[in-house]
Motif scaffolding. Structure first.
Motif, PDB file in Angstrom:
ATOM      1  N   THR A  19       2.116  -3.040  15.359  1.00 51.13           N
ATOM      2  CA  THR A  19       2.837  -1.874  14.845  1.00 51.13           C
ATOM      3  C   THR A  19       2.446  -1.595  13.407  1.00 51.13           C
ATOM      4  N   LEU A  20       2.459  -2.633  12.566  1.00 53.51           N
ATOM      5  CA  LEU A  20       2.136  -2.454  11.149  1.00 53.51           C
ATOM      6  C   LEU A  20       0.670  -2.047  10.969  1.00 53.51           C
ATOM      7  N   LYS A  21      -0.191  -2.576  11.814  1.00 51.22           N
ATOM      8  CA  LYS A  21      -1.598  -2.183  11.771  1.00 51.22           C
ATOM      9  C   LYS A  21      -1.746  -0.709  12.125  1.00 51.22           C
ATOM     10  N   ALA A  22      -1.040  -0.266  13.156  1.00 53.69           N
ATOM     11  CA  ALA A  22      -1.111   1.135  13.576  1.00 53.69           C
ATOM     12  C   ALA A  22      -0.494   2.068  12.538  1.00 53.69           C
ATOM     13  N   LEU A  23       0.493   1.567  11.773  1.00 53.42           N
ATOM     14  CA  LEU A  23       1.158   2.390  10.766  1.00 53.42           C
ATOM     15  C   LEU A  23       0.341   2.547   9.488  1.00 53.42           C
ATOM     16  N   ALA A  24      -0.672   1.724   9.301  1.00 55.83           N
ATOM     17  CA  ALA A  24      -1.425   1.703   8.039  1.00 55.83           C
ATOM     18  C   ALA A  24      -1.880   3.091   7.578  1.00 55.83           C
ATOM     19  N   PRO A  25      -2.514   3.908   8.424  1.00 57.71           N
ATOM     20  CA  PRO A  25      -2.941   5.231   7.951  1.00 57.71           C
ATOM     21  C   PRO A  25      -1.776   6.189   7.711  1.00 57.71           C
ATOM     22  N   VAL A  26      -0.627   5.944   8.344  1.00 53.12           N
ATOM     23  CA  VAL A  26       0.527   6.838   8.209  1.00 53.12           C
ATOM     24  C   VAL A  26       1.256   6.592   6.895  1.00 53.12           C
ATOM     25  N   ILE A  27       1.254   5.348   6.428  1.00 54.39           N
ATOM     26  CA  ILE A  27       2.014   4.990   5.223  1.00 54.39           C
ATOM     27  C   ILE A  27       1.120   4.857   3.997  1.00 54.39           C
ATOM     28  N   SER A  28       0.027   5.576   3.990  1.00 56.25           N
ATOM     29  CA  SER A  28      -0.960   5.414   2.908  1.00 56.25           C
ATOM     30  C   SER A  28      -0.564   6.088   1.603  1.00 56.25           C
ATOM     31  N   GLN A  29       0.424   7.004   1.620  1.00 53.30           N
ATOM     32  CA  GLN A  29       0.839   7.668   0.384  1.00 53.30           C
ATOM     33  C   GLN A  29       1.551   6.660  -0.523  1.00 53.30           C
ATOM     34  N   PRO A  30       1.281   6.683  -1.836  1.00 55.86           N
ATOM     35  CA  PRO A  30       1.806   5.653  -2.754  1.00 55.86           C
ATOM     36  C   PRO A  30       3.307   5.414  -2.657  1.00 55.86           C
ATOM     37  N   ILE A  31       4.131   6.468  -2.667  1.00 57.13           N
ATOM     38  CA  ILE A  31       5.579   6.287  -2.622  1.00 57.13           C
ATOM     39  C   ILE A  31       6.007   5.661  -1.307  1.00 57.13           C
ATOM     40  N   ILE A  32       5.336   6.028  -0.219  1.00 62.39           N
ATOM     41  CA  ILE A  32       5.672   5.486   1.098  1.00 62.39           C
ATOM     42  C   ILE A  32       5.275   4.012   1.185  1.00 62.39           C
ATOM     43  N   ILE A  33       4.091   3.678   0.725  1.00 64.33           N
ATOM     44  CA  ILE A  33       3.642   2.290   0.819  1.00 64.33           C
ATOM     45  C   ILE A  33       4.484   1.385  -0.071  1.00 64.33           C
ATOM     46  N   LEU A  34       4.914   1.879  -1.250  1.00 66.99           N
ATOM     47  CA  LEU A  34       5.766   1.074  -2.123  1.00 66.99           C
ATOM     48  C   LEU A  34       7.118   0.804  -1.455  1.00 66.99           C
ATOM     49  N   GLY A  35       7.674   1.808  -0.793  1.00 62.62           N
ATOM     50  CA  GLY A  35       8.930   1.611  -0.085  1.00 62.62           C
ATOM     51  C   GLY A  35       8.799   0.678   1.102  1.00 62.62           C
ATOM     52  N   MET A  36       7.592   0.595   1.669  1.00 69.29           N
ATOM     53  CA  MET A  36       7.350  -0.255   2.830  1.00 69.29           C
ATOM     54  C   MET A  36       7.102  -1.713   2.455  1.00 69.29           C
ATOM     55  N   LEU A  37       6.795  -1.981   1.191  1.00 68.41           N
ATOM     56  CA  LEU A  37       6.381  -3.334   0.800  1.00 68.41           C
ATOM     57  C   LEU A  37       7.366  -4.436   1.206  1.00 68.41           C
ATOM     58  N   PRO A  38       8.681  -4.262   1.036  1.00 69.74           N
ATOM     59  CA  PRO A  38       9.582  -5.344   1.468  1.00 69.74           C
ATOM     60  C   PRO A  38       9.488  -5.637   2.963  1.00 69.74           C
ATOM     61  N   TYR A  39       9.286  -4.605   3.780  1.00 74.27           N
ATOM     62  CA  TYR A  39       9.200  -4.800   5.230  1.00 74.27           C
ATOM     63  C   TYR A  39       7.872  -5.464   5.608  1.00 74.27           C
ATOM     64  N   LEU A  40       6.801  -5.082   4.934  1.00 75.41           N
ATOM     65  CA  LEU A  40       5.513  -5.729   5.168  1.00 75.41           C
ATOM     66  C   LEU A  40       5.575  -7.190   4.737  1.00 75.41           C
ATOM     67  N   SER A  41       6.253  -7.435   3.609  1.00 75.21           N
ATOM     68  CA  SER A  41       6.392  -8.810   3.105  1.00 75.21           C
ATOM     69  C   SER A  41       7.246  -9.650   4.041  1.00 75.21           C
ATOM     70  N   LEU A  42       8.248  -9.033   4.655  1.00 80.87           N
ATOM     71  CA  LEU A  42       9.075  -9.745   5.630  1.00 80.87           C
ATOM     72  C   LEU A  42       8.209 -10.267   6.766  1.00 80.87           C
ATOM     73  N   PHE A  43       7.327  -9.419   7.289  1.00 76.72           N
ATOM     74  CA  PHE A  43       6.456  -9.848   8.374  1.00 76.72           C
ATOM     75  C   PHE A  43       5.586 -11.021   7.939  1.00 76.72           C
TER      76      PHE A  43
END
Length: 374
Positions: free
Chosen positions: A28-52
């Protein structure tokens, strides 16, 4: 199903179930990579990526062999993952973190004023609020700084190379996990909703009380705390829940974690405000916002959402009568929530996320006129 096999077979079954969810989440996170590429979106995603990353490392260390995540940045994946707990610690500690983030941003932008004599006039901005195309708050600069705070200080976010190294460490774990599991369920695929977010922003000065939320009397810290909780829950509602498919177990995992800690953070705030005679009305209002919490959360379920595995203190978290590898989370939801299935419980969480988001938005009427496209 009624389980009547040996304990060894049962342990293997649980390991397979855990591996299935790790596979689902990394794909899922691999597939989301191109979708969450905008800086504000990727910064907001960091805690969830770190959880994984953190949870996978825990699972490997516990069940296979010790491994360490290679990370050349000054930022800790474990610390970033812990920010999913938001303001779960002592109230005084969270207050220091919130005000420290405000102070660091204030000093940073005050110092950028061209003429030194203007720095005491409070004519600068120290808070940027980010919105989606419909004007929903999905980020703010002080919340982002809070994510990178380590204990009682904040590391600098000025060096893009350090942020890049942190992202590389996270990306390496996700990629390595996907690669390591490529032969496990080889035809496995996940559904995501591709979307490009149109982000706008507006700047504020938190020292101008009238410029933010004048109805809150208990000071800037309470206002900022509620803003960060709103940012946290709105990022889930308007970003994650829009790009992760309804049927994807990763979506339910992050819905549960986010809602759980948002409610817990509000609960702590209610306790403090209730002791302050000036803020009893606000305390009661916030208490009503989270009145749904009874029966919707479970400590064993929370543990399974934060970690991979289906055991709690050596005891199975799934009742034998519900244990079934064919259903999401293998019967965990049915075991912990009175027979609720995945769809029914997911709908319940979805409704509560929307309710809390709407309630917090109503109590924080931020003037977002004049938004500028980022």
């Amino acid at each position: 199903m009624n389980w009547n096999h040996t304990s060894i077979e049962k342990e293997e079954y649980y390991n397979m179930l855990s591996t299935m969810h790790i596979k689902n989440d990394c794909e899922t996170l691999k597939a989301l990579a191109p979708v969450i590429s905008q800086p504000i979106i990727i910064l907001g995603m960091l805690p969830y990526l770190s959880l994984f990353c953190n949870s996978v490392q825990e699972y490997i260390n516990r069940n296979i062999a010790y491994t360490a995540i290679e990370n050349d940045s000054p930022f800790s994946i474990s610390d970033m993952r812990s920010k999913l707990k938001l303001f779960d610690e002592r109230y005084s500690k969270a207050k220091k973190q919130i005000l420290l983030s405000d102070d660091l941003q204030d000093q940073k932008f005050r110092d950028r004023l061209r003429f030194p004599w203007t720095r005491g006039l409070n004519i600068h901005y120290n808070l940027g609020v980010f919105c989606d195309e419909e004007g929903h708050i999905i980020g703010n600069t002080q919340y982002i700084y809070f994510l990178f705070q380590d204990k009682l200080f904040s590391k600098s976010l000025e060096d893009p190379n350090e942020l890049r190294e942190f992202g590389q460490a996270i990306g390496t774990v996700i990629s390595s996990t996907c690669s390591g599991l490529k032969d496990f369920l080889p035809d496995y695929c996940v559904n995501i909703n591709s979307r490009k977010f149109k982000i706008s922003y507006k700047d504020f000065n938190t020292n101008h009380r009238f410029n933010l939320f004048p109805q809150i009397k208990n000071g800037k810290e309470v206002t900022l705390r509620l803003l960060h909780i709103l940012t946290y829950i709105n990022f889930l509602r308007y970003v994650i829940m829009n790009i992760a498919d309804y049927t994807n177990p990763w979506r339910l995992r992050v819905m549960y974690i986010t809602l759980y800690y948002a409610v817990k953070s509000i609960d702590k705030l209610v306790f403090i405000l209730d002791a302050n005679n000036k803020e009893k009305e606000l305390a009661m209002e916030l208490k009503n916002f989270i009145s749904f919490k009874e029966g919707i959360f479970d400590s064993v379920f929370r543990n399974c959402m934060m970690h991979y595995g289906f055991f709690d203190n050596g005891k199975s978290s799934i009742n034998d009568e519900y244990l079934d590898v064919q259903i999401p989370f293998g019967g965990l939801i049915e075991s912990r929530f009175n027979g609720y299935n995945y769809a029914k419980y997911s709908n319940l969480l979805n409704d509560k996320v929307i309710k809390l988001s709407d309630d917090l938005t109503a109590i924080l009427p931020i003037n977002l006129t004049g938004l500028r496209e980022l």
